[in-house]
Structures are given as structure tokens and as C-alpha cells.
Design an enzyme around this catalytic site. Structure first.
Site, PDB file in Angstrom:
ATOM      1  N   ASP A  12       0.852  -1.203   0.000  1.00 52.53           N
ATOM      2  CA  ASP A  12       0.000   0.000   0.000  1.00 52.53           C
ATOM      3  C   ASP A  12       0.887   1.253   0.000  1.00 52.53           C
ATOM      4  OD1 ASP A  12      -3.015  -0.840   1.582  1.00 52.53           O
ATOM      5  OD2 ASP A  12      -1.329  -2.205   1.632  1.00 52.53           O
ATOM      6  N   ASP A  18      -6.666   5.396  -3.631  1.00 48.58           N
ATOM      7  CA  ASP A  18      -6.594   4.289  -2.686  1.00 48.58           C
ATOM      8  C   ASP A  18      -5.535   3.350  -3.263  1.00 48.58           C
ATOM      9  OD1 ASP A  18      -6.919   2.375  -0.793  1.00 48.58           O
ATOM     10  OD2 ASP A  18      -9.110   2.418  -0.818  1.00 48.58           O
ATOM     11  N   ARG A  75     -23.870  -0.274  -0.024  1.00 54.70           N
ATOM     12  CA  ARG A  75     -23.202  -0.331   1.284  1.00 54.70           C
ATOM     13  C   ARG A  75     -24.096   0.332   2.328  1.00 54.70           C
ATOM     14  NH1 ARG A  75     -17.853  -0.874   2.555  1.00 54.70           N
ATOM     15  NH2 ARG A  75     -16.959   0.479   0.987  1.00 54.70           N
ATOM     16  N   LYS A 120     -15.940  -4.649  -7.394  1.00 54.93           N
ATOM     17  CA  LYS A 120     -17.402  -4.791  -7.508  1.00 54.93           C
ATOM     18  C   LYS A 120     -17.951  -3.819  -8.560  1.00 54.93           C
ATOM     19  CE  LYS A 120     -18.168  -4.291  -2.868  1.00 54.93           C
ATOM     20  NZ  LYS A 120     -16.869  -4.538  -2.216  1.00 54.93           N
ATOM     21  N   HIS A 162     -17.851  -4.588   6.969  1.00 57.16           N
ATOM     22  CA  HIS A 162     -17.810  -3.413   6.095  1.00 57.16           C
ATOM     23  C   HIS A 162     -19.189  -2.938   5.640  1.00 57.16           C
ATOM     24  CE1 HIS A 162     -13.338  -4.067   4.823  1.00 57.16           C
ATOM     25  NE2 HIS A 162     -13.501  -3.839   6.099  1.00 57.16           N
ATOM     26  N   SER A 208     -13.432  -4.832  -2.375  1.00 58.54           N
ATOM     27  CA  SER A 208     -12.891  -3.684  -3.134  1.00 58.54           C
ATOM     28  C   SER A 208     -13.789  -3.147  -4.238  1.00 58.54           C
ATOM     29  CB  SER A 208     -11.526  -4.022  -3.743  1.00 58.54           C
ATOM     30  OG  SER A 208     -11.649  -4.656  -4.995  1.00 58.54           O
ATOM     31  N   GLU A 235      -5.296   7.519   0.939  1.00 59.94           N
ATOM     32  CA  GLU A 235      -5.636   6.807   2.171  1.00 59.94           C
ATOM     33  C   GLU A 235      -4.495   6.771   3.197  1.00 59.94           C
ATOM     34  OE1 GLU A 235      -7.246   2.833   1.846  1.00 59.94           O
ATOM     35  OE2 GLU A 235      -7.656   2.842   3.992  1.00 59.94           O
ATOM     36  N   ASP A 265     -12.495   5.722  -1.558  1.00 60.40           N
ATOM     37  CA  ASP A 265     -13.172   4.420  -1.527  1.00 60.40           C
ATOM     38  C   ASP A 265     -14.298   4.328  -2.543  1.00 60.40           C
ATOM     39  OD1 ASP A 265     -11.872   2.817   0.249  1.00 60.40           O
ATOM     40  OD2 ASP A 265     -13.040   3.434   1.980  1.00 60.40           O
ATOM     41  N   THR A 296      -7.472  -4.018   1.200  1.00 63.75           N
ATOM     42  CA  THR A 296      -6.212  -4.594   1.705  1.00 63.75           C
ATOM     43  C   THR A 296      -6.444  -5.984   2.299  1.00 63.75           C
ATOM     44  OG1 THR A 296      -5.444  -2.355   2.151  1.00 63.75           O
ATOM     45  CG2 THR A 296      -4.198  -4.126   3.178  1.00 63.75           C
ATOM     46  N   ILE A 322      -4.184   0.552  -2.283  1.00 63.91           N
ATOM     47  CA  ILE A 322      -4.777  -0.793  -2.357  1.00 63.91           C
ATOM     48  C   ILE A 322      -6.137  -0.699  -1.689  1.00 63.91           C
ATOM     49  CG2 ILE A 322      -4.667  -3.232  -1.729  1.00 63.91           C
ATOM     50  CD1 ILE A 322      -1.699  -3.120  -1.694  1.00 63.91           C
ATOM     51  N   ASP A 323      -7.173  -0.725  -2.501  1.00 62.34           N
ATOM     52  CA  ASP A 323      -8.521  -0.783  -1.942  1.00 62.34           C
ATOM     53  C   ASP A 323      -8.822  -2.260  -1.741  1.00 62.34           C
ATOM     54  OD1 ASP A 323     -11.140   0.028  -1.199  1.00 62.34           O
ATOM     55  OD2 ASP A 323     -11.827  -0.643  -3.160  1.00 62.34           O
TER      56      ASP A 323
HETATM   57  P1  AMP Z   1     -15.228  -3.495   0.716  1.00 58.81           P
HETATM   58  O1  AMP Z   1     -14.278  -3.614  -0.396  1.00 58.81           O
HETATM   59  O2  AMP Z   1     -16.633  -3.393   0.239  1.00 58.81           O
HETATM   60  O3  AMP Z   1     -15.003  -4.508   1.783  1.00 58.81           O
HETATM   61  O4  AMP Z   1     -14.904  -2.086   1.343  1.00 58.81           O
HETATM   62  C1  AMP Z   1     -13.577  -1.796   1.678  1.00 58.81           C
HETATM   63  C2  AMP Z   1     -13.511  -0.383   2.117  1.00 58.81           C
HETATM   64  O5  AMP Z   1     -14.560  -0.112   3.025  1.00 58.81           O
HETATM   65  C3  AMP Z   1     -12.249  -0.074   2.863  1.00 58.81           C
HETATM   66  O6  AMP Z   1     -11.431   0.650   2.012  1.00 58.81           O
HETATM   67  C4  AMP Z   1     -12.661   0.766   4.064  1.00 58.81           C
HETATM   68  O7  AMP Z   1     -12.174   2.087   3.964  1.00 58.81           O
HETATM   69  C5  AMP Z   1     -14.156   0.817   3.993  1.00 58.81           C
HETATM   70  N1  AMP Z   1     -14.814   0.383   5.218  1.00 58.81           N
HETATM   71  C6  AMP Z   1     -14.400  -0.493   6.124  1.00 58.81           C
HETATM   72  N2  AMP Z   1     -15.306  -0.649   7.109  1.00 58.81           N
HETATM   73  C7  AMP Z   1     -16.335   0.164   6.806  1.00 58.81           C
HETATM   74  C8  AMP Z   1     -17.586   0.465   7.432  1.00 58.81           C
HETATM   75  N3  AMP Z   1     -17.964  -0.110   8.558  1.00 58.81           N
HETATM   76  N4  AMP Z   1     -18.380   1.345   6.802  1.00 58.81           N
HETATM   77  C9  AMP Z   1     -18.014   1.921   5.650  1.00 58.81           C
HETATM   78  N5  AMP Z   1     -16.851   1.685   5.030  1.00 58.81           N
HETATM   79  C10 AMP Z   1     -16.016   0.821   5.590  1.00 58.81           C
HETATM   80 MG    MG Z   2     -10.236   1.444   0.526  1.00 56.96          MG
END
Ligand code: AMP
Ligand code: MG
Length: 322
Positions: free
Chosen positions: A51, A127, A253, A239, A212, A236, A74, A268, A132, A129-130
Site C-alpha cells: 500500500d 486508494d 453499502r 465490484k 464493512h 474492493s 488513504e 473508496d 487490503t 490498495i482498496d
Molecule cells: P469493501 O471492499 O466493500 O469490503 O470495502 C472496503 C472499504 O470499506 C475499505 O477501504 C474501508 O475504507 C471501507 N470500510 C471499512 N469498514 C467500513 C464500514 N464499517 N463502513 C463503511 N466503510 C467501511
Molecule cells: Mg479502501
């Protein structure tokens, strides 16, 4: 040919494609055992040598191509302050030197901390690495970069090294969304969202990590929409690349009600959102409100995210209201 719509001689497009490509090569060169020595940030999320190296590479290129432009990213160098952090800085510097020989650790820190800028009228958001956790688990991850001007995303670029044979995708406002296999960087083809209109037939994407997104809330909503198939769990912004390519139809989300969620981080979302929109889809918050990128490092004026192929958007919003 539609291909001609994307202007590859544009300096911003050249920088965006070049920087994420270099950053993703650095990430790919970090072996699992080195990445696995991940550090933990204040918010308890993991950060790796990969990252930090990727952010340094993009920041260095930005300083050369657009020295006046702000970077909102980030990572920052605070993680280097512990004893493990000091060792990590040595490793990050070693990887950065593969592209930029004789770079000092102090220079690496300076590049990484270029990313702590506050958003301005015009800024880039990264980001490195989105996803991680996905990167470490062998799941999906993305290197994501976007250009934002006056609260609107103008360019978004994603590298998803583990999506199909490796995918590089770019969206430019008014010029569509395009993807190419990562190894053939010049075979860009237009992306288009699916034409599915029946909610019950929809393919839904969801975070792989249950922490998440509020999965209980998502499941209730999925029932209201009578969606028959199980959601595809994926880490990440990959999607959004699937949604833009028409391989899935809905992604949402849900923030946890008790979390005091302050809004999505701009890095993000921005690159994924423009990719879906320019492919014909729609992205809003869960109330149907337009995303507002002029609020700072977070989208604090929006709550949650809903991204769809467009056809299903109002049905999704309606089910959320009931
Ligand atoms: P995902 O790829 O959908 O798992 O989302 C990953 C991203 O969600 C990460 O880069 C985090 O910054 C963000 N993230 C992690 N936890 C949360 C949360 N509870 N609510 C919103 N965003 C989150
Ligand atoms: Mg991210």
C-alpha cells in the site's frame, strides 16, 4: 469507432493510466510473506509495504506531471513511527528504488504524505490498495485513482489484478468507460451495464467482509426485492468494475446505525462510481441523493451507497423506503 471517443493524448489520462499501472506492478512484486507483515493503523485496519509503496509511486509521478495538484489518499507516514514501522520504511524504500533508483527514506515519506492534502477545487484521490484485507487473503483488490473537479469526478482508473486475467479500467466524464486485460494495455473496449430490469432476477454484489456493511439490513432489503440468487461477496472496487461490465446489477453499502459513520472516504468510491455511471449505470446514496465530493476527505453529506445498472435504481430505492 467508439474507441476514438477516448482521448489517449490527454495529459491527465496519460498520467492516470501510467501511475496506476506502475503502482500495481510494485504491489505485484511484494511477496505474500512481506505483505503479510502488515502494520495496524489507528482505525485498526491493516496497511502493508505494498500500500505504502504504491502511494509513494503515484505521488512521485503526480509531482512530475501535475506539481500543483493536491493528492487526497488513504495512507500516511504515521505508521513508520514504531520499531516495526521503521523496518517497513526500509522495505518500502527498497521497492520504490526499483522504479526510482537512489530514493531516500525521507523522500518516500515526503511522497506518501503528499496524500494528506485537503481536497481543493481540483484534486486527485488515491486508494493505493482498496481491499487490503482481500489483497492479503488472496481475494480481490484494486488500485484506484480519480480526478475530481468542482465536486464532480472527471476521470477514474482502476486496476484489478485478480479480476479475470487482470483488468485495467478507465472512465472519463462524457467519454465512457473502457477496459482492457492488464497485460494488453492498449486493447480497450467499451463497458456497458446490464439491461436487467426485473429486481427478482438481479445479481447483487456485497462486501466480502461482514464488518464493512450491515449485512442484516442488506438481507432484509434483498428479501423485499425478491432477489432469488445469493449475493456475490467480493472485496474492493472490483465490484464496480463488474457492475460497469454488466456482470452484476446492484451493489450497496449500508453503514451500521450505531457506528456514527461519517460518510465514505472519497478514495473508496470516486473511481468506481464514475466507472459505473459512464457505463450507463447510476450511483447515489441510500436516499437517492447525488454524491457530493465537495465536502472534504469524506462524503459527509451522503449516507451509504447504492450503485445499479440504472434500470433497477428506483425499485431499489423504493424497497429501501418501505
Ligand atoms: P469493501 O471492499 O466493500 O469490503 O470495502 C472496503 C472499504 O470499506 C475499505 O477501504 C474501508 O475504507 C471501507 N470500510 C471499512 N469498514 C467500513 C464500514 N464499517 N463502513 C463503511 N466503510 C467501511
Ligand atoms: Mg479502501
Amino acid at each position: 469507432m467508439r474507441f476514438m471517443l477516448l482521448n489517449f493524448s490527454n495529459p491527465e489520462i496519460i498520467f492516470a493510466l501510467e501511475s496506476v499501472s506502475q503502482a500495481s506492478k510494485l504491489v505485484a512484486e511484494v511477496p505474500a510473506e512481506v505483505a503479510g507483515l502488515s502494520l495496524t493503523k489507528n482505525d485498526r485496519s491493516p496497511v502493508t509495504v505494498a500500500d505504502l509503496g504504491a502511494q509513494a509511486i503515484v505521488a512521485a509521478l503526480l509531482s512530475e506531471h501535475f506539481p500543483q495538484d493536491a493528492l487526497v489518499a488513504e495512507e500516511n507516514s504515521a505508521v513508520f513511527q514504531t520499531p516495526e514501522g521503521k523496518a517497513a520504511l526500509e522495505r518500502v524504500t527498497g521497492y520504490v528504488c526499483r522504479w526510482r533508483p537512489n530514493t531516500s527514506p525521507a523522500q518516500v515519506i515526503q511522497w506518501i504524505d503528499r496524500g494528506t492534502a485537503e481536497p481543493k477545487n481540483r484534486f486527485w484521490t488515491l486508494d493505493p490498495i482498496d481491499g487490503t484485507k482481500g489483497f492479503l487473503r488472496g481475494g480481490q483488490y484494486a488500485v484506484a485513482l480519480a480526478l475530481i473537479e468542482n465536486g464532480e469526478v472527471k476521470i477514474g482508473v482502476l486496476v484489478c489484478p485478480r479480476l479475470r486475467e487482470g483488468t485495467l479500467a478507465i472512465a472519463v466524464k462524457g467519454q465512457g468507460s473502457w477496459q482492457t486485460p492488464l497485460q494488453k494495455r492498449d486493447a480497450f473496449l467499451p463497458m456497458a451495464v446490464s439491461s436487467r430490469k426485473e429486481p427478482s432476477e438481479a445479481i447483487m454484489l456485497r462486501s466480502f467482509e461482514n464488518s464493512h456493511t450491515d449485512t442484516a439490513r442488506t438481507e432484509k432489503w434483498t428479501e423485499q426485492l425478491s432477489i432469488k440468487t445469493k449475493p456475490v461477496l467480493m472485496d474492493s472496487l472490483a465490484k464496480y468494475a463488474l457492475l460497469a461490465a454488466g456482470d452484476a446489477d446492484i451493489q450497496a453499502r449500508f453503514p451500521f446505525p450505531e457506528s456514527g459513520h461519517q460518510g465514505e472516504w472519497v478514495w473508496d468510491l470516486a473511481a468506481g462510481a464514475i466507472l459505473v455511471e459512464e457505463a450507463g449505470g447510476k450511483v447515489t446514496d441510500l436516499g437517492g441523493k447525488k454524491l457530493d465530493y465537495a465536502q472534504g476527505r469524506r462524503l459527509s453529506a451522503n449516507r451509504g451507497i447504492l450503485a445499479t445498472n440504472g434500470h433497477l435504481h428506483s425499485a431499489c430505492l423504493l424497497a429501501l423506503k418501505s
